[in-house]
Design an enzyme around this catalytic site. Sequence first.
Site, PDB file in Angstrom:
ATOM      1  CG  HIS A 234      12.323  30.610  -3.761  1.00 20.60           C
ATOM      2  ND1 HIS A 234      12.970  29.426  -2.230  1.00 20.60           N
ATOM      3  CD2 HIS A 234      13.823  29.881  -4.293  1.00 20.60           C
ATOM      4  CE1 HIS A 234      13.292  28.983  -2.191  1.00 20.60           C
ATOM      5  NE2 HIS A 234      14.179  29.020  -4.025  1.00 20.60           N
ATOM      6  CB  CYS A 235      11.971  33.085   1.527  1.00 22.06           C
ATOM      7  SG  CYS A 235      10.506  34.356   0.380  1.00 22.06           S
ATOM      8  CB  ILE A 236       9.041  30.028   3.266  1.00 19.13           C
ATOM      9  CG1 ILE A 236      10.423  29.557   4.188  1.00 19.13           C
ATOM     10  CG2 ILE A 236       8.068  28.648   3.974  1.00 19.13           C
ATOM     11  CD1 ILE A 236      10.753  27.903   3.145  1.00 19.13           C
ATOM     12  CB  SER A 242      11.366  36.186  -1.988  1.00 17.71           C
ATOM     13  OG  SER A 242      10.044  36.437  -1.497  1.00 17.71           O
TER      14      SER A 242
END
Length: 301
Positions: A234-236, A242
């Site tokens: 994941h990222c934001i 990601s």
Amino acid sequence: MSDEATQNSGNPAFSKNPSPGASPPTVAELEGILRNNRVPLSRIDEVWPNLYIGDMTVAHDRFRLWKLGITHVLNAAHKQIASSGCQDFYGCSMDYYGIAASDVPHFDIAAYFYSASEYIHRALDIMGELETILESSRAQLNHVDEVWPNLYIGDLLIAHDRKQLRKMGITHVLNAAHSKWGSKGDQIFYGKKINYCGIAADDSPDFDLSMYFYTAAEQIHQTLNTPDAKLLVHCILGMSRSASLVLAYLMIYHNRSLLSAVDRLILYRPISPNRGFLEQLRNLDIELNDKKKQQLAQDHT
């Protein structure tokens, strides 16, 4: 292969960059240039960066084309003697365009000059094609999506929902936005039941994400080869950082071209790596293709 190498080949009697208004060579002069060509004939040759000319034998050798990283095929002998080429023959891993041209003097191949040139230009304009493909995704954006068996891409909300992660059976988290805006993720946050790895990447075209391609791909590969493991990357927003790391994993460990990896992911999740990340992934694609070519050359020696 450099432009200089391409332009300096052939007969030196004619300028490769004639002055404006200069008369083009006659057909007889062109035939003379072609007769004087001393380049040995091979089954396939790279005549421009990522542009190859080959014969029917190599065109029918799908395994060799795959090892060369070929993604598009333009067949100027479509439906001609012994030519098997068509989209069904090459499948979903290669795009096919056929021109049913006859090799006779009276055939008007000029009718295809512009359409063939446009096809070649679009095939070589990988960045433009990538952006078009990414924009074409019809997948619904969710907080989390399974994009490969036991491999999930998600956003910050799902990454912070430890209860939901436990329900999903997530055992590992790879956070491409470690310590970035709003991200709480670290090993203490997840405790002993979830293994955590963080990469402090910025979602900026200037950020060098490529330095993490191999280490992240190895982390993903090892996790997915662990019995009963499930990994969330994941990222934001779960669309750029990601997604780029997962694309790199598919390219490095599953021999996917960049286009093929993108085609796979957008079936399950809309993604949008920034242009800098796309450039870095393109460079990875070139690097991996070069390794395939070197291996192919060794196999034939």
